[in-house]
Write an enzyme that holds these catalytic residues in place. Structure first.
Site, PDB file in Angstrom:
ATOM      1  N   GLN A   1      50.671 -20.645  41.129  1.00  0.00           N
ATOM      2  CA  GLN A   1      51.864 -20.666  41.989  1.00  0.00           C
ATOM      3  C   GLN A   1      51.552 -21.363  43.312  1.00  0.00           C
ATOM      4  O   GLN A   1      52.377 -22.090  43.866  1.00  0.00           O
ATOM      5  CB  GLN A   1      52.353 -19.234  42.300  1.00  0.00           C
ATOM      6  CG  GLN A   1      52.648 -18.367  41.089  1.00  0.00           C
ATOM      7  CD  GLN A   1      53.698 -18.959  40.169  1.00  0.00           C
ATOM      8  OE1 GLN A   1      54.643 -19.613  40.636  1.00  0.00           O
ATOM      9  NE2 GLN A   1      53.527 -18.767  38.881  1.00  0.00           N
TER      10      GLN A   1
ATOM     11  N   TYR B   1      50.098 -13.184  34.619  1.00  0.00           N
ATOM     12  CA  TYR B   1      50.943 -13.874  33.619  1.00  0.00           C
ATOM     13  C   TYR B   1      52.056 -14.685  34.283  1.00  0.00           C
ATOM     14  O   TYR B   1      52.269 -14.581  35.478  1.00  0.00           O
ATOM     15  CB  TYR B   1      51.426 -12.942  32.512  1.00  0.00           C
ATOM     16  CG  TYR B   1      52.394 -11.813  32.747  1.00  0.00           C
ATOM     17  CD1 TYR B   1      53.090 -11.603  33.931  1.00  0.00           C
ATOM     18  CD2 TYR B   1      52.645 -10.929  31.682  1.00  0.00           C
ATOM     19  CE1 TYR B   1      53.996 -10.547  34.049  1.00  0.00           C
ATOM     20  CE2 TYR B   1      53.548  -9.874  31.801  1.00  0.00           C
ATOM     21  CZ  TYR B   1      54.224  -9.689  32.993  1.00  0.00           C
ATOM     22  OH  TYR B   1      55.100  -8.664  33.102  1.00  0.00           O
ATOM     23  N   GLU B   2      52.669 -15.512  33.497  1.00  0.00           N
ATOM     24  CA  GLU B   2      53.748 -16.391  33.994  1.00  0.00           C
ATOM     25  C   GLU B   2      53.259 -17.295  35.127  1.00  0.00           C
ATOM     26  O   GLU B   2      53.992 -17.635  36.052  1.00  0.00           O
ATOM     27  CB  GLU B   2      54.933 -15.519  34.443  1.00  0.00           C
ATOM     28  CG  GLU B   2      56.300 -16.206  34.496  1.00  0.00           C
ATOM     29  CD  GLU B   2      56.695 -16.850  33.180  1.00  0.00           C
ATOM     30  OE1 GLU B   2      56.525 -16.201  32.128  1.00  0.00           O
ATOM     31  OE2 GLU B   2      57.150 -18.004  33.210  1.00  0.00           O
ATOM     32  N   GLY B   3      51.967 -17.701  35.014  1.00  0.00           N
ATOM     33  CA  GLY B   3      51.352 -18.534  36.064  1.00  0.00           C
ATOM     34  C   GLY B   3      50.669 -17.660  37.096  1.00  0.00           C
ATOM     35  O   GLY B   3      51.334 -16.936  37.826  1.00  0.00           O
TER      36      GLY B   3
END
Lengths: 599, 599
Positions: free
Chosen positions: B446, B439-441
């Site tokens: 990244q 999650y969150e990329g």
């Protein structure tokens, strides 16, 4: 996750094309085990895995096992699938005809054991443990015990377990406390509590036959005072019929991260009637005889998870669209390209593919060696097979299960956040296979077995025998330009492997902790090099088939391309392992225990 | 697992000894944030984590969240702990006084955010998401919206969410479909379904404020047609009071591998009333402003899991006895030695320790940079901090969460089979933290952000700025023989890092897939080198404290010894990463999609 597919084609490739199982079987006298029969058995095993086991995998995880007053209920469908398994004659495949078996080779039942586990790891635990029990009675039980127990175990009417672990000892069995008191009738009365007993209690078979490690009165301390017993849940008549209940009870089952449909039991022996197997105080030695196959079996579970996770990830990577390829759109009509166009997704998929297929070749090779040790009639060949197997077993156990952690993690990662959601099945594969690096001897234990007991214990001989095989193979490829980069890379690893071994041996001469400090890195190094050998062999074989005009060009070309990937991106992991091994034990041992503490 | 302990001492070391937070705070005008106040806040935060959050961590996992008719119930104790959190004034710590905040620095609340997550990852999700919501309204909301929403969000009476993902798009938000129709009263009517909305519905707060990405009518396709809205569960009066229910409903919650006590919701917007934040079609740009802190926050969750798992494994390794040390018995009176005597157990524990403490230093450094970007008044310093932060953020997000996978896996492995059993808590840490690389990329996202957008996008400038800092530090150590081996190793990595970057850039000029092919290895390489820098700094600082006569000799000596371990056994992992990167993209891209298929 969509249905699991048993990797029949690949299994046929490694056994019959790469490793020449047909000739191997003929040589060992398995004349019936023709390529056609193998292929027919594969096809039936695939159907059973795909249609009977896979559909109850996720529901089994969801439901789990239930313990009520000592009785364990397996999830819906498990009992029925087991019944089907028995009716299909699967349990008896590789067992002697005198006890009702089909006398087919060990390797044949092992190849398909991967598929059962890949379709449903939890379910496959029940028949899996039974095999360990049967092997032990076959190898060490008296004729009476064999006649009493083997027919119904082999038919599958009964199942078996292995009872080793106690609460205070798992790896270090020398500390075990379970007691066995001799009785006037020649039997023994067993008292004690065992934990982590897979298939220790369940509702799938009429009787459960426990193989139990315990101590006789006055036995020496440590591992030299352990004896082996057979202890049935229901006592058994001389004719092998089930009698009254024995003093064996399931105290509870564990709540675990995974394989939730496999009952992991606390088993209490309370004056239970048992019978000695093998010589008093030689119980651990009896265990060693089937340790190789049990450990290869665990390696197969890791392989199975890698394969299943690869299948799931590959389907999703072709289906899920997200972003465009940086080298031009591939899915002209859609709003985005399938994620398999992205290099990093391919890196993960190819890692999974390379582990699944490369590890399968290594496993199939080991099964072939087991066949030779079991059925061969040439003493020298048997000894050589035994030597190679002793060396490769800890590698197969640990490398196939460690790489399964990475594979199943990548399987989730390819799905992004969806990988974390139960309905896709990818997270279950990761949870289920997590046990494989811990049970049947942790990776650390395998690593000490490999580097300490096997390699150093033989003064490097066990390593050298295997290296010699690989070296000769590389020699045989001399002049084949297509393979020279890989052959050179492999050859220089062989040199390095032997040099590293000498370096560690030298350091260990003055400090025994050097073995432990290098051990896991050494094992992983050994795994990467060993599997590189099999990838090279697969590439060569694939090219041969292409040259011979095979029409399966995609299948064979993918072998060659995956070999390239493996040598470029997985074998090169040895670079860091070598650095770590060279750093020695001081960086591990110099910190006093108290300094590890955080406040 | 025994109780979680907040790493207060180590946090004080990295912030106040290593990074000189005291001076840093003074310079930014936080005069009240003295070392004493920080220490007092740490102590209270530790108590809250250890006594209120840790005790409901395992029970929360067991019970999970319940969804009934659109209402979500959190597990027993979650609501009460949240109430305590609100009463303790924790939500308002780093927010402006004009909205009722305490105006303490961002870094201070972030340091302790690690502990909340370490004690109870699921619980910490609820206040964590709220922070994202508040940051967005603070940065981009109109004054009216700020006055309506911020006071109750900051007090904690209300909580917030971030609604980005839809079923068909996660990473690739350009495809999102949620619609926002302008209404006559200046509001918007939102329609669509969002998935994976953490804290999207629950029973812990009076109102839930959703920040929602959606498209205006006629908006351009792709990422340039996305706008940002605030959409409350209950409508809000101009005075900021809760009114009637809005058209927002929780359709279901996900069944997940971990963080089961965190409600992951499907949220249906059915003509829900919302308000635009920022400019039309500039929604993604608004998101980027707080992306750094959200991603650092996810990195902290990984760090938290590494720390908690290390604590559990360390306790067990000191307590569990199994086998004797090979260098002579250490536990004379017992039947075996604690397993911490074995080199391979130490290898795992030191890996956990090195990641927890090294990653904590890197995270604290990034928080310091965030402080400068938020509160600094020197434009040049702000710009420099922003540059470094842009570079380090994807590293922190991905490296801290990837290493958490290894740490929590080792935490289980140290326990052997017991690691797989729920009651010890080690497997929960592994399951909970598994989401952090997704999650969150994802790590892949990244990695592309780092290598593609940041490094290549700046022609290497972002890398060079950070390398310059490290180089100067290494220069400053010249002549200090104690550190020269580490300084040399680090310096040669800096050279290699820059050379690698140029090599990849060159290759990518003719083939853009070269970026993706190298990206994750590049990110991990960057992580290992960056954390090596912080370990070197910690060793130097520890030696200074010892030289100055500190009596905490064990604490400081352990820093120096762990630095040695890190350089010997973790930094050297760069060797394999370099090999993989040099191998280029062909080994990934040359296989046609169809060849991946198994039969």
């Amino acid at each position: 996750m969509e249905g699991y597919k048993a990797p029949q084609r690949d299994a046929m490739f490694v056994t019959h094309e790469l490793l020449n199982y047909q000739e191997h079987y003929q040589k060992l006298g398995f004349d019936e085990a023709s390529e056609d029969l193998v292929s027919a058995i594969f096809s039936e095993a695939a159907k059973f895995s795909e249609n009977s086991l896979a559909p109850i995998n996720m529901s089994g995880d969801e439901e789990g096992c239930k313990w009520v007053d000592g009785e364990v209920t397996t999830p819906a469908g498990f009992k029925e699938a087991y019944q089907q398994y028995v009716e299909g004659g699967w349990p008896s495949m590789s067992h002697p005809e005198e006890f009702g078996g089909q006398a087919l080779p060990y390797s044949l039942s092992s190849i398909i054991a991967e598929w059962f586990s890949g379709a449903n790891h939890s379910w496959a635990m029940y028949p899996g443990l039974s095999q360990g029990c049967m092997e032990t009675i076959k190898a060490h039980g008296t004729e009476t015990l064999q006649n009493q127990y083997l027919p119904k175990l082999i038919s599958g009417e009964w199942t078996g377990t292995m009872c080793l672990t106690e609460a205070h000892c798992g790896s270090d069995l020398g500390m075990l406390k379970c007691r066995a008191e001799p009785q006037d009738d020649g039997s023994y009365s067993l008292t004690g509590t065992k934990i982590f007993i897979s298939a220790g209690e369940h509702d799938m078979s009429e009787n459960i036959v426990h193989i139990v490690l315990a101590r006789l009165p006055g036995a020496p301390e440590g591992t030299k005072g352990i004896s082996l017993f057979v202890v049935p849940k229901f006592n058994v008549s001389d004719e092998g019929e089930k009698l009254d209940r024995n003093g064996v009870a399931c105290g509870s089952i564990e709540h675990k991260m995974g394989i939730k449909a496999s009952a992991t039991c606390v088993i209490n022996f309370d004056g239970a009637k048992g019978f000695l197997i093998g010589q008093p105080n030689r119980g651990l030695n009896c265990m060693f005889t089937f340790m190789n196959t049990a450990r290869i079996g665990t390696g197969l579970e890791g392989l199975a998870a890698s394969e299943a996770s690869f299948q799931g990830a590959l389907r999703y990577a072709k289906d899920r669209i997200q972003f465009r390829s940086l080298t031009g759109r591939k899915n002209q009509d859609g709003p985005a390209d399938p994620i398999i166009v992205h290099p990093d997704v391919r890196r993960m998929l190819l890692t999974q593919k390379a582990f699944a297929e490369g590890n399968r070749a290594l496993a199939a090779y080991c099964m072939q060696l087991v066949d030779v040790t079991l059925y061969g009639d040439d003493a020298q060949e048997k000894k050589l097979a035994d030597t190679k197997l002793a060396f490769l077993t800890p590698i197969v156990k640990a490398f196939l299960t460690e790489t399964a952690q990475e594979s199943t993690s990548y399987g989730m990662q390819v799905y992004g956040g969806h990988g974390f959601i139960k309905e896709w099945g990818m997270e279950q594969l990761a949870r289920d296979t997590r046990i494989c690096t811990m049970y049947e001897g942790t990776t650390g234990i395998q690593a000490i077995d490999l580097l300490g007991r096997k390699v150093m214990g033989s003064n490097g001989e066990l390593l050298n025998v295997f290296v010699q095989e690989v070296r000769e193979y590389c020699e045989s490829l001399r002049g084949k330009a297509q393979f020279s980069a890989w052959t050179n890379a492999l050859t220089s690893h062989l040199d390095e492997w032997q040099q590293l071994t000498m370096d560690i041996g030298k350091a260990a001469a003055s400090n025994p902790d050097e073995i432990g400090a290098a051990s896991v890195d050494y094992l992983m190094y050994s795994g990467y090099v060993t599997v590189a050998y099999f990838w090279l062999k697969m590439a060569v074989k694939a090219q041969e088939q292409l040259d011979a005009g095979s029409t399966e060009t995609e299948f064979y070309k993918s072998k060659i391309l995956t070999t390239g990937f493996y040598f470029d991106r997985l074998l090169t992991r040895t670079r860091s392992l070598v650095s770590a091994m060279h750093s020695g034990s001081d960086n591990l041992m110099s910190m006093p225990e108290s300094m590890f503490a955080i406040e």
